[in-house]
Design an enzyme around this catalytic site. Structure first.
Site, mmCIF file in Angstrom:
data_model
loop_
_atom_site.group_PDB
_atom_site.id
_atom_site.type_symbol
_atom_site.label_atom_id
_atom_site.label_comp_id
_atom_site.label_asym_id
_atom_site.label_seq_id
_atom_site.Cartn_x
_atom_site.Cartn_y
_atom_site.Cartn_z
ATOM 1 N N SER A 125 0.931 -1.277 0.124
ATOM 2 C CA SER A 125 -0.034 -0.001 -0.126
ATOM 3 C C SER A 125 0.808 1.178 -0.126
ATOM 4 O O SER A 125 1.934 1.237 0.589
ATOM 5 C CB SER A 125 -0.929 -0.100 1.215
ATOM 6 O OG SER A 125 -1.332 1.310 1.588
ATOM 7 N N TYR A 150 -2.212 -1.117 10.895
ATOM 8 C CA TYR A 150 -2.430 -1.689 9.617
ATOM 9 C C TYR A 150 -1.206 -1.394 8.916
ATOM 10 O O TYR A 150 -0.718 -2.151 8.133
ATOM 11 C CB TYR A 150 -3.806 -1.061 8.999
ATOM 12 C CG TYR A 150 -3.958 -1.181 7.625
ATOM 13 C CD1 TYR A 150 -4.059 -2.702 6.893
ATOM 14 C CD2 TYR A 150 -3.469 -0.366 6.573
ATOM 15 C CE1 TYR A 150 -3.967 -2.840 5.557
ATOM 16 C CE2 TYR A 150 -3.882 -0.433 5.187
ATOM 17 C CZ TYR A 150 -4.032 -1.885 4.629
ATOM 18 O OH TYR A 150 -4.165 -1.797 3.328
ATOM 19 N N LYS A 154 1.914 -3.707 6.680
ATOM 20 C CA LYS A 154 2.388 -3.649 5.384
ATOM 21 C C LYS A 154 3.711 -3.613 5.298
ATOM 22 O O LYS A 154 4.539 -4.143 4.553
ATOM 23 C CB LYS A 154 1.524 -2.650 4.599
ATOM 24 C CG LYS A 154 -0.006 -3.201 4.310
ATOM 25 C CD LYS A 154 -0.191 -4.241 3.601
ATOM 26 C CE LYS A 154 -1.700 -4.635 3.525
ATOM 27 N NZ LYS A 154 -1.962 -5.962 2.829
HETATM 28 P P1 NAD Z 1 -11.001 -7.087 1.161
HETATM 29 O O1 NAD Z 1 -11.371 -7.116 2.698
HETATM 30 O O2 NAD Z 1 -12.242 -6.990 0.338
HETATM 31 O O3 NAD Z 1 -10.233 -8.338 0.851
HETATM 32 C C1 NAD Z 1 -9.357 -9.132 1.741
HETATM 33 C C2 NAD Z 1 -9.768 -10.707 1.894
HETATM 34 O O4 NAD Z 1 -9.003 -11.324 2.822
HETATM 35 C C3 NAD Z 1 -11.561 -10.807 2.364
HETATM 36 O O5 NAD Z 1 -12.287 -11.719 1.452
HETATM 37 C C4 NAD Z 1 -11.126 -11.391 3.575
HETATM 38 O O6 NAD Z 1 -12.186 -12.560 4.066
HETATM 39 C C5 NAD Z 1 -9.897 -12.024 3.536
HETATM 40 N N1 NAD Z 1 -9.133 -12.698 4.553
HETATM 41 C C6 NAD Z 1 -8.688 -11.514 5.695
HETATM 42 N N2 NAD Z 1 -7.991 -12.154 6.666
HETATM 43 C C7 NAD Z 1 -7.833 -13.472 6.273
HETATM 44 C C8 NAD Z 1 -7.255 -14.614 6.666
HETATM 45 N N3 NAD Z 1 -6.725 -14.678 7.850
HETATM 46 N N4 NAD Z 1 -7.411 -15.757 6.038
HETATM 47 C C9 NAD Z 1 -8.197 -15.966 5.049
HETATM 48 N N5 NAD Z 1 -8.745 -14.818 4.391
HETATM 49 C C10 NAD Z 1 -8.627 -13.625 5.037
HETATM 50 O O7 NAD Z 1 -9.873 -5.843 0.898
HETATM 51 P P2 NAD Z 1 -9.214 -5.533 -0.434
HETATM 52 O O8 NAD Z 1 -9.768 -4.041 -0.578
HETATM 53 O O9 NAD Z 1 -9.770 -6.354 -1.670
HETATM 54 O O10 NAD Z 1 -7.830 -5.618 -0.001
HETATM 55 C C11 NAD Z 1 -6.970 -6.614 -0.682
HETATM 56 C C12 NAD Z 1 -5.618 -6.499 -0.225
HETATM 57 O O11 NAD Z 1 -5.157 -5.117 -0.749
HETATM 58 C C13 NAD Z 1 -5.558 -6.366 1.373
HETATM 59 O O12 NAD Z 1 -4.419 -7.106 1.703
HETATM 60 C C14 NAD Z 1 -5.373 -4.689 1.697
HETATM 61 O O13 NAD Z 1 -4.628 -4.608 2.730
HETATM 62 C C15 NAD Z 1 -4.594 -4.406 0.402
HETATM 63 N N6 NAD Z 1 -4.828 -2.860 -0.049
HETATM 64 C C16 NAD Z 1 -6.164 -2.506 -0.101
HETATM 65 C C17 NAD Z 1 -6.242 -1.200 -0.406
HETATM 66 C C18 NAD Z 1 -7.634 -0.598 -0.461
HETATM 67 O O14 NAD Z 1 -8.017 0.539 -0.704
HETATM 68 N N7 NAD Z 1 -8.775 -1.583 -0.681
HETATM 69 C C19 NAD Z 1 -5.354 -0.317 -0.350
HETATM 70 C C20 NAD Z 1 -4.107 -0.629 -0.199
HETATM 71 C C21 NAD Z 1 -3.780 -2.149 -0.239
HETATM 72 N N1 UFG Z 2 -12.522 11.431 3.341
HETATM 73 C C1 UFG Z 2 -13.503 11.939 3.621
HETATM 74 N N2 UFG Z 2 -14.917 11.546 3.934
HETATM 75 C C2 UFG Z 2 -15.006 10.016 4.239
HETATM 76 C C3 UFG Z 2 -13.964 9.269 3.838
HETATM 77 C C4 UFG Z 2 -12.858 9.830 3.400
HETATM 78 O O1 UFG Z 2 -13.380 13.170 3.351
HETATM 79 O O2 UFG Z 2 -16.118 9.796 4.698
HETATM 80 C C5 UFG Z 2 -11.025 11.643 2.511
HETATM 81 C C6 UFG Z 2 -10.324 11.254 3.351
HETATM 82 O O3 UFG Z 2 -10.114 12.225 4.479
HETATM 83 C C7 UFG Z 2 -8.865 11.349 2.448
HETATM 84 C C8 UFG Z 2 -9.692 10.952 1.358
HETATM 85 O O4 UFG Z 2 -10.986 11.185 1.465
HETATM 86 O O5 UFG Z 2 -8.532 12.654 2.125
HETATM 87 C C9 UFG Z 2 -9.600 9.523 1.008
HETATM 88 O O6 UFG Z 2 -9.788 8.425 2.051
HETATM 89 P P1 UFG Z 2 -10.015 7.116 1.947
HETATM 90 O O7 UFG Z 2 -10.300 6.611 3.611
HETATM 91 O O8 UFG Z 2 -10.848 6.816 0.995
HETATM 92 O O9 UFG Z 2 -8.615 6.551 1.641
HETATM 93 P P2 UFG Z 2 -7.120 6.785 2.292
HETATM 94 O O10 UFG Z 2 -6.186 7.754 1.480
HETATM 95 O O11 UFG Z 2 -7.310 7.222 3.794
HETATM 96 O O12 UFG Z 2 -6.505 5.129 2.499
HETATM 97 C C10 UFG Z 2 -6.765 4.232 1.583
HETATM 98 C C11 UFG Z 2 -6.957 2.825 2.119
HETATM 99 C C12 UFG Z 2 -5.664 2.487 3.091
HETATM 100 C C13 UFG Z 2 -4.562 2.520 1.874
HETATM 101 C C14 UFG Z 2 -4.427 3.989 1.258
HETATM 102 C C15 UFG Z 2 -3.479 3.723 0.145
HETATM 103 O O13 UFG Z 2 -7.839 3.008 3.049
HETATM 104 O O14 UFG Z 2 -5.923 1.139 3.196
HETATM 105 O O15 UFG Z 2 -5.727 4.201 0.626
HETATM 106 O O16 UFG Z 2 -3.288 5.241 -0.384
HETATM 107 F F1 UFG Z 2 -3.385 2.365 2.424
#
Ligand code: NAD
Ligand code: UFG
Length: 339
Positions: A125, A150, A154
């Protein structure tokens, strides 16, 4: 290639499955469904026109489950999505986050090497950059202080995999640092389905638009950005998914350790996203300004040049596509996968 996809029922995992099958790969999913539904896999199977996506309901911390999987199937690589990802929850439940994300990944890596599968693509991330020293962020930007457990999972897991690859060069490790994935598959049948109140901006906007919540709270309008609201690099989840297929090609070449930002290289403020959503969908999003959210930074967007040069990957979709596709998913599935 046959790919083990951990967390494949989740938001990014389900979209990646579609792109894997489209590229001629096959996959087996392990997921404990703690933040997802097996319905997503049934819908993926429909999109890619197969009878089912092989799926084992299990926890990656459970060594026996993983051993059984590796005994039953031969995997060429693992794409590792499984993890807990809610930033604010990680602050109140640090042990749960360290246990799930760290213990889960350590167990997975150990079982993989014991079964001779040493190719892994890891969901990292942009959060590992902390408050970034340089904008746009290149992979050379030093990692920073994470503001929550979190983010530390990572950052630490990246280090674990770097050290393992250095000690044993049979490993091919690709660390993909995602920026802000939004959007949904253009079919509108799979998408992001958060539990409870959404933490992230786009699912909050779509829930306001669909009438589930009265208004969006905009967290701060006094940042040092053009309109005072936070700026992020939003990337369509289908583009992000395709980045994994590109990374697999790299792994096939025996790439050792590689790190890539997956973003578009463009920053949009919170209000830019609200306005883009309204323009793309014709639906109004009422909002009010709230205090800053703890741990947020002003600006975070990528320089995605390295992924372009070395993976031949560039994001194709723009902010309007992202808003339109997020809305198609939410409006067709107001309760997500729950009927
Ligand atoms: P998500 O929660 O939709 O998907 C994660 C999946 O992992 C879920 O289906 C959950 O049930 C499963 N899971 C969690 N712990 C587990 C375990 N111990 N064993 C088996 N399954 C397990 O999240 P996502 O948005 O699809 O994210 C996928 C990956 O990408 C995550 O590692 C997340 O940290 C990373 N990531 C997401 C974002 C974002 O904004 N969505 C940004 C950066 C990184
Ligand atoms: N925001 C609002 N209102 C809301 C939600 C978010 O104003 O209800 C704003 C936040 O303050 C930020 C922007 O929208 O300025 C984006 O916020 P998000 O929560 O959508 O995303 P973040 O950038 O905070 O974080 C996300 C994921 C993290 C990941 C990161 C990577 O949640 O897991 O992107 O860039 F690590």
């Amino acid at each position: 290639m046959n790919i083990l996809v951990t967390g494949g029922a989740g938001f990014i995992g389900s979209h990646t499955l579609v792109e894997l099958y489209a590229a001629g790969h096959t996959a087996v999913v392990v997921d404990n469904l703690c933040n997802s539904s097996a319905e997503s896999l049934r819908r993926v199977a429909k999109i890619v026109n197969v009878s089912e996506i092989p799926f084992v309901k299990g926890d990656i911390r459970d060594r026996d489950t993983l051993n059984a999987l590796f005994s039953e199937y031969t995997f060429d690589a693992c794409i590792h999505f499984a993890g807990l990802k809610a930033v604010s929850e990680s602050v109140v439940k640090p042990w749960e986050y360290y246990d799930n994300n760290m213990s889960g990944t350590l167990t997975l890596l150990d079982v993989m090497r014991q079964h001779g599968c040493k190719n892994i693509i890891f969901s990292s991330s942009a959060t590992v950059y902390g408050d970034p020293a340089v904008i746009p962020i290149t992979e050379k930007c030093p990692k920073g202080q994470c503001s929550n457990p979190y983010g530390w999972t990572k950052s630490m897991l990246e280090q674990v995999m770097m050290d393992m690859q250095r000690a044993d060069n049979e490993w091919n490790v690709v660390l993909l640092r995602y920026f802000n994935p939004i959007g949904a598959h253009p079919s509108g049948t799979i998408g992001e389905d958060p539990n409870g109140i959404p933490n992230n901006l786009m699912p909050y906007i779509t829930q306001v638009a669909v009438g589930k919540r009265p208004e969006l709270g905009v967290f701060g309008n006094d940042y040092d950005t053009p309109d005072g609201t936070g700026v992020r690099d939003y990337i369509h989840v289908v583009d992000l998914a395709r980045g994994h297929v590109a990374a697999l090609r790299k792994v096939e070449q025996g790439s050792g350790l590689s790190i890539y930002n997956l973003g578009t290289g463009r920053g949009y403020s919170v209000l830019d996203v609200v306005h883009a959503f309204e323009k793309a969908t014709g639906v109004k999003v009422p909002y009010s300004i709230k205090p800053r959210r703890l741990g947020d930074i002003a600006t975070c967007y990528s320089n995605p040049q390295k992924a372009h040069d070395e993976l031949g990957w560039t994001a194709q979709y723009d902010i309007e596509d992202m808003c339109r596709d997020s809305w198609r998913w939410q409006s067709q599935n107001p309760d997500g996968y729950r009927k």
